[in-house]
Write a protein that holds these residues in place. Sequence first.
Motif, PDB file in Angstrom:
ATOM      1  N   THR A 202       8.198  17.741  46.844  1.00 59.65           N
ATOM      2  CA  THR A 202       9.055  17.632  48.029  1.00 59.65           C
ATOM      3  C   THR A 202      10.356  18.417  47.897  1.00 59.65           C
ATOM      4  OG1 THR A 202      10.361  15.689  47.358  1.00 59.65           O
ATOM      5  CG2 THR A 202       8.193  15.276  48.302  1.00 59.65           C
ATOM      6  N   GLY A 203      10.827  18.652  46.668  1.00 60.36           N
ATOM      7  CA  GLY A 203      12.084  19.372  46.480  1.00 60.36           C
ATOM      8  C   GLY A 203      13.287  18.610  46.975  1.00 60.36           C
ATOM      9  N   ARG A 204      13.244  17.304  46.880  1.00 59.38           N
ATOM     10  CA  ARG A 204      14.363  16.498  47.408  1.00 59.38           C
ATOM     11  C   ARG A 204      15.239  15.879  46.316  1.00 59.38           C
ATOM     12  NH1 ARG A 204      12.634  19.174  51.115  1.00 59.38           N
ATOM     13  NH2 ARG A 204      12.838  18.577  53.312  1.00 59.38           N
ATOM     14  N   MET A 205      15.282  16.461  45.141  1.00 56.02           N
ATOM     15  CA  MET A 205      16.141  15.919  44.094  1.00 56.02           C
ATOM     16  C   MET A 205      17.630  16.052  44.420  1.00 56.02           C
ATOM     17  SD  MET A 205      14.208  14.387  42.097  1.00 56.02           S
ATOM     18  CE  MET A 205      15.436  13.906  40.872  1.00 56.02           C
ATOM     19  N   PRO A 206      18.096  17.154  45.062  1.00 53.01           N
ATOM     20  CA  PRO A 206      19.515  17.182  45.474  1.00 53.01           C
ATOM     21  C   PRO A 206      19.867  16.024  46.410  1.00 53.01           C
ATOM     22  CG  PRO A 206      18.590  19.385  45.554  1.00 53.01           C
ATOM     23  CD  PRO A 206      17.432  18.452  45.322  1.00 53.01           C
ATOM     24  N   LEU A 207      18.945  15.679  47.297  1.00 54.05           N
ATOM     25  CA  LEU A 207      19.196  14.552  48.206  1.00 54.05           C
ATOM     26  C   LEU A 207      19.326  13.247  47.414  1.00 54.05           C
ATOM     27  CD1 LEU A 207      17.406  13.971  51.596  1.00 54.05           C
ATOM     28  CD2 LEU A 207      17.927  12.069  50.072  1.00 54.05           C
ATOM     29  N   ILE A 208      18.422  13.073  46.443  1.00 52.73           N
ATOM     30  CA  ILE A 208      18.480  11.853  45.631  1.00 52.73           C
ATOM     31  C   ILE A 208      19.799  11.790  44.857  1.00 52.73           C
ATOM     32  CG2 ILE A 208      17.429  10.689  43.646  1.00 52.73           C
ATOM     33  CD1 ILE A 208      14.716  11.578  44.637  1.00 52.73           C
ATOM     34  N   ALA A 209      20.208  12.944  44.321  1.00 52.13           N
ATOM     35  CA  ALA A 209      21.472  12.978  43.579  1.00 52.13           C
ATOM     36  C   ALA A 209      22.639  12.609  44.494  1.00 52.13           C
ATOM     37  CB  ALA A 209      21.683  14.360  42.973  1.00 52.13           C
ATOM     38  N   GLY A 210      22.659  13.165  45.703  1.00 54.91           N
ATOM     39  CA  GLY A 210      23.722  12.834  46.651  1.00 54.91           C
ATOM     40  C   GLY A 210      23.715  11.367  47.034  1.00 54.91           C
ATOM     41  N   TRP A 211      22.517  10.825  47.224  1.00 57.43           N
ATOM     42  CA  TRP A 211      22.374   9.417  47.603  1.00 57.43           C
ATOM     43  C   TRP A 211      22.867   8.495  46.485  1.00 57.43           C
ATOM     44  CZ3 TRP A 211      22.051   5.261  50.324  1.00 57.43           C
ATOM     45  CH2 TRP A 211      21.327   4.148  49.911  1.00 57.43           C
ATOM     46  N   LEU A 212      22.434   8.751  45.255  1.00 60.57           N
ATOM     47  CA  LEU A 212      22.836   7.891  44.144  1.00 60.57           C
ATOM     48  C   LEU A 212      24.340   8.011  43.871  1.00 60.57           C
ATOM     49  CD1 LEU A 212      19.863   8.455  41.651  1.00 60.57           C
ATOM     50  CD2 LEU A 212      20.249   6.523  43.205  1.00 60.57           C
ATOM     51  N   GLY A 213      24.848   9.257  43.897  1.00 59.54           N
ATOM     52  CA  GLY A 213      26.282   9.436  43.700  1.00 59.54           C
ATOM     53  C   GLY A 213      27.096   8.782  44.803  1.00 59.54           C
ATOM     54  N   GLY A 214      26.621   8.951  46.035  1.00 62.60           N
ATOM     55  CA  GLY A 214      27.322   8.347  47.166  1.00 62.60           C
ATOM     56  C   GLY A 214      27.284   6.829  47.122  1.00 62.60           C
ATOM     57  N   PHE A 215      26.139   6.286  46.679  1.00 64.75           N
ATOM     58  CA  PHE A 215      26.035   4.828  46.614  1.00 64.75           C
ATOM     59  C   PHE A 215      27.011   4.267  45.578  1.00 64.75           C
ATOM     60  CE2 PHE A 215      24.388   0.643  45.813  1.00 64.75           C
ATOM     61  CZ  PHE A 215      23.828   0.254  47.010  1.00 64.75           C
ATOM     62  N   ALA A 216      27.085   4.936  44.414  1.00 56.22           N
ATOM     63  CA  ALA A 216      28.039   4.492  43.392  1.00 56.22           C
ATOM     64  C   ALA A 216      29.472   4.644  43.891  1.00 56.22           C
ATOM     65  CB  ALA A 216      27.821   5.300  42.113  1.00 56.22           C
ATOM     66  N   ALA A 217      29.733   5.730  44.628  1.00 55.42           N
ATOM     67  CA  ALA A 217      31.092   5.974  45.125  1.00 55.42           C
ATOM     68  C   ALA A 217      31.518   4.914  46.139  1.00 55.42           C
ATOM     69  CB  ALA A 217      31.163   7.369  45.745  1.00 55.42           C
ATOM     70  N   GLN A 218      30.621   4.543  47.051  1.00 54.33           N
ATOM     71  CA  GLN A 218      31.002   3.524  48.041  1.00 54.33           C
ATOM     72  C   GLN A 218      31.245   2.170  47.372  1.00 54.33           C
ATOM     73  OE1 GLN A 218      29.067   0.761  49.354  1.00 54.33           O
ATOM     74  NE2 GLN A 218      27.476   1.072  47.779  1.00 54.33           N
ATOM     75  N   ALA A 219      30.510   1.906  46.265  1.00 54.04           N
ATOM     76  CA  ALA A 219      30.760   0.659  45.527  1.00 54.04           C
ATOM     77  C   ALA A 219      32.140   0.692  44.880  1.00 54.04           C
ATOM     78  CB  ALA A 219      29.669   0.474  44.463  1.00 54.04           C
ATOM     79  N   LEU A 220      32.518   1.846  44.324  1.00 51.54           N
ATOM     80  CA  LEU A 220      33.844   1.978  43.718  1.00 51.54           C
ATOM     81  C   LEU A 220      34.951   1.836  44.762  1.00 51.54           C
ATOM     82  CD1 LEU A 220      33.246   4.920  41.194  1.00 51.54           C
ATOM     83  CD2 LEU A 220      33.857   2.546  40.632  1.00 51.54           C
ATOM     84  N   VAL A 221      34.755   2.450  45.910  1.00 51.62           N
ATOM     85  CA  VAL A 221      35.759   2.361  46.977  1.00 51.62           C
ATOM     86  C   VAL A 221      35.935   0.920  47.434  1.00 51.62           C
ATOM     87  CG1 VAL A 221      36.258   3.002  49.370  1.00 51.62           C
ATOM     88  CG2 VAL A 221      35.432   4.732  47.751  1.00 51.62           C
ATOM     89  N   ARG A 222      34.819   0.230  47.597  1.00 50.77           N
ATOM     90  CA  ARG A 222      34.905  -1.176  48.012  1.00 50.77           C
ATOM     91  C   ARG A 222      35.607  -2.007  46.938  1.00 50.77           C
ATOM     92  NH1 ARG A 222      28.807  -2.155  48.741  1.00 50.77           N
ATOM     93  NH2 ARG A 222      29.488  -4.338  48.653  1.00 50.77           N
ATOM     94  N   LEU A 224      37.891  -0.855  44.706  1.00 54.85           N
ATOM     95  CA  LEU A 224      39.298  -0.467  44.589  1.00 54.85           C
ATOM     96  C   LEU A 224      40.122  -0.884  45.804  1.00 54.85           C
ATOM     97  CD1 LEU A 224      38.834   3.120  43.097  1.00 54.85           C
ATOM     98  CD2 LEU A 224      39.715   1.086  41.906  1.00 54.85           C
ATOM     99  N   LEU A 225      39.548  -0.749  46.995  1.00 50.16           N
ATOM    100  CA  LEU A 225      40.331  -0.967  48.209  1.00 50.16           C
ATOM    101  C   LEU A 225      40.138  -2.340  48.837  1.00 50.16           C
ATOM    102  CD1 LEU A 225      39.890   2.509  49.974  1.00 50.16           C
ATOM    103  CD2 LEU A 225      41.681   1.773  48.371  1.00 50.16           C
ATOM    104  N   LEU A 226      38.955  -2.924  48.634  1.00 45.31           N
ATOM    105  CA  LEU A 226      38.638  -4.171  49.345  1.00 45.31           C
ATOM    106  C   LEU A 226      38.405  -5.346  48.411  1.00 45.31           C
ATOM    107  CD1 LEU A 226      36.210  -2.573  51.955  1.00 45.31           C
ATOM    108  CD2 LEU A 226      38.627  -3.164  52.275  1.00 45.31           C
ATOM    109  N   ASP A 227      38.599  -5.108  47.112  1.00 49.84           N
ATOM    110  CA  ASP A 227      38.470  -6.172  46.117  1.00 49.84           C
ATOM    111  C   ASP A 227      37.063  -6.752  46.058  1.00 49.84           C
ATOM    112  OD1 ASP A 227      39.601  -7.619  44.048  1.00 49.84           O
ATOM    113  OD2 ASP A 227      40.052  -9.355  45.318  1.00 49.84           O
ATOM    114  N   HIS A 228      36.068  -5.922  46.399  1.00 45.01           N
ATOM    115  CA  HIS A 228      34.686  -6.382  46.224  1.00 45.01           C
ATOM    116  C   HIS A 228      34.339  -6.355  44.735  1.00 45.01           C
ATOM    117  CE1 HIS A 228      33.223  -5.454  50.598  1.00 45.01           C
ATOM    118  NE2 HIS A 228      34.332  -6.180  50.555  1.00 45.01           N
ATOM    119  N   HIS A 229      33.425  -7.221  44.335  1.00 47.26           N
ATOM    120  CA  HIS A 229      33.010  -7.248  42.934  1.00 47.26           C
ATOM    121  C   HIS A 229      32.205  -5.983  42.621  1.00 47.26           C
ATOM    122  CE1 HIS A 229      31.315  -8.555  39.150  1.00 47.26           C
ATOM    123  NE2 HIS A 229      32.107  -9.625  39.166  1.00 47.26           N
TER     124      HIS A 229
END
Length: 311
Positions: A202-222, A224-229
């Motif tokens: 499928t050649g979709r490894m860049p998409l997977i990388a973006g998805w996993l990185g983005g998912f980790a980033a949104q968890a960090l933002v929550r 840092l900013l919203l005091d989520h665990h």
Amino acid sequence: MTATRLAGAGPDERALAAPGGPGLTADQRRVKALTRFAVSITAFNVLGHLFLGFEQAPITPVVAVLTSYAAALAFEALDAWAFGRRAEFTKGRRAFAVFLLPAHITGLATGMLMWGNASLWPYVFAILVGNGSKYLVRLRVRGRLRHVLNPSNTGIAVALLLFPWVSIAPPYHFTSSTTGAIDWLLPLAVLAAGTVINVKLTGRMPLIAGWLGGFAAQALVRWLLLDHHLLAALAPMTGLAFILFTNYMITDPATTPTRGRDQVAFGVAVAAVYGVLVVSGVSFGLFFALVITCGARFLVQLLRPRVRATP
């Protein structure tokens, strides 16, 4: 899980951008990927109902597949009649079998990922919506009509939205009957099989990388900013359901970008929308985030030529 064309990878073979094996044409890669997805999801459903602890009724995957076959054939016949063309499945026995592969994946993915309680009709409804979306929401790209929504994901999302008593399958049911080393080996096997398909076909490894990185980033933002665990925000990434979504649902070649940087942006966008939905208290965010991102991409592709044409 996508299930998806790959649960619906349409006739545009350029959707598959992976290098593939030497000598393989785009069509051969598409058929090979579809076949492997179909075999994988069939085996996983059989094992799930026999040994892993799937909680849907055993008749569910049978009804789901037959419904998806019937819907795909009916919609294709109707569309061919409306546009005065020959239906894809009438071009020989091989074409007929290849045509049904996406429907097979859509049916089993919907039957495996959704929970309709004791009723079968929510699965039927979701599968009809998923197959119908391939013909209802389309965009002309390089002279050919292409669907823009992931079929199985769209069907599940619409069913969740319209029927509050319908839910997704509980994540634990993928490994509820396993113990010991199997609890680790099963997710690793699913991850390895999905990664091989996405790297080679499928050649979709860049998409997977973006998805996993983005998912980790949104968890960090929550965190840092919203005091989520932080660990709670990252915990979904450790489940088999997340692995299935990552390797088989979000990577649908027919409804995701081809260029590497666009794939990364798409994956990050899905993760960002998911984060917003979680903060807003919306359940089942993975499915809704993918539908919203696909819809937004559709609008951008639809409006871009008109904006460029504006003096």
